[in-house]
Design an enzyme around this catalytic site. Sequence first.
Site: not given
Ligand SMILES: *Cc1c(COP(=O)(O)O)cnc(C)c1O
Length: 398
Positions: A186
């Site tokens: 992210k």
């Molecule tokens: C990455 C992501 C999540 C979940 O995040 P994690 O930290 O990997 O559990 C939820 N929604 C979206 C749109 C994402 O891209």
Amino acid sequence: MPGFEIFGEEERKEVQDVLDSGILMRYGFDHMRNGHWKARELETAICETFKVKHAQLTSSGTTALSTAMAVMGVGAGDEVIMPTFTFVASFEAIITAGATPVIVDVDDTLCLDPKAVEAAITPKTKCVMPVHMCGSMAQVDTLKAICDKHDLLLLEDACQSIGATFKGQHLGTIGDAGTFSFDFVKTMTCGEGGAVLTNNETYYVNADHYTDHGHDHIGNDRGAETHPFLGYNFRISELHAAVGLGQIRKLDRILATQRKNNRVIKDALAAIDGVTFRRIPDPEGDSATFLSFFLPTEDLTRKAHAKLLENGLGGNFYWYDNNWHYVKKWDHLKNATSLFPLHSGLKEAIANYNFDQFEQSDAIMGRTISSLINLSWTPEQAEERASKMAATIQSVLS
Ligand SMILES: *Cc1c(COP(=O)(O)O)cnc(C)c1O
């Protein structure tokens, strides 16, 4: 998109503080921690950076969604409206809450189509969950108006769009609650982690308790705390929060670099007849982690995507065939394949759901390519990539 590209001394220093004190947990051990409260400090930094009253860190973006739904009272029998194009975490969190996912079309914003949302509202609808995909935004003002009109909760999944804004307000802070993910890929990362953002104090206090087994966090003896309600363990560790502290201080730099590099690729592709771009409701607020564009037909898009990869241009994604992100491939959801029994209402709702109704989404996602914007490109590398991408796409279109 990835903050991991610029991991460095700042993160190391923060992590070292935690290792030096040896207190890896965010709560308690007050006299042993040398004054280091990394999770608390990161929550304060999140509130300041994104101009929101409250932030609760969690172990992941997925548990942030679960926490948000819990504090908003979304549970068994409730319907939650979510988009066809998202990440599997959306329905995972809804199902974990015991609620029913109601999947609806996206439009050319690559996010929830407000018309499709309105058409899907039933007496059971409790919450609308737009997912701000690929660094940019849903039509969050229109969705908010729909929620207000029908007395529904608005939960913004901004996990992929940290730092993006809509008319000056940060995504994730506009609805009743919003979520970020700090997983490894992210915009800013903790390794693993997430956050619930809200301006609602009750939601925040309950999120603080819920993510730590329902502990009320009163007094200095964890063993003596009472539990106003059932909770879970969705805590972040001090080590993860420390990484996030290093990262959040670089966020402005990350966003500026993304926007600059995105512009270089966009200018090159805009010159090609037949390339159009994702609609962005507030272009100034785009966090620019991806550049998403459309080609005229599904066939040409598949060809162009294959050609891009063949020419060494990785980081170009064709979500339409992707197991994680598009409804077409979610067989485990469609078949309700669960290790444990789902409650009967939910099972029935999934079994009766028509997963083949998404012609509008198919027509859009079948023609979409998203191109990841890296932070580490030199200006020359960005220019070179842009012209290679343009030449490749042009060769397929002509
Ligand atoms: C990455 C992501 C999540 C979940 O995040 P994690 O930290 O990997 O559990 C939820 N929604 C979206 C749109 C994402 O891209």
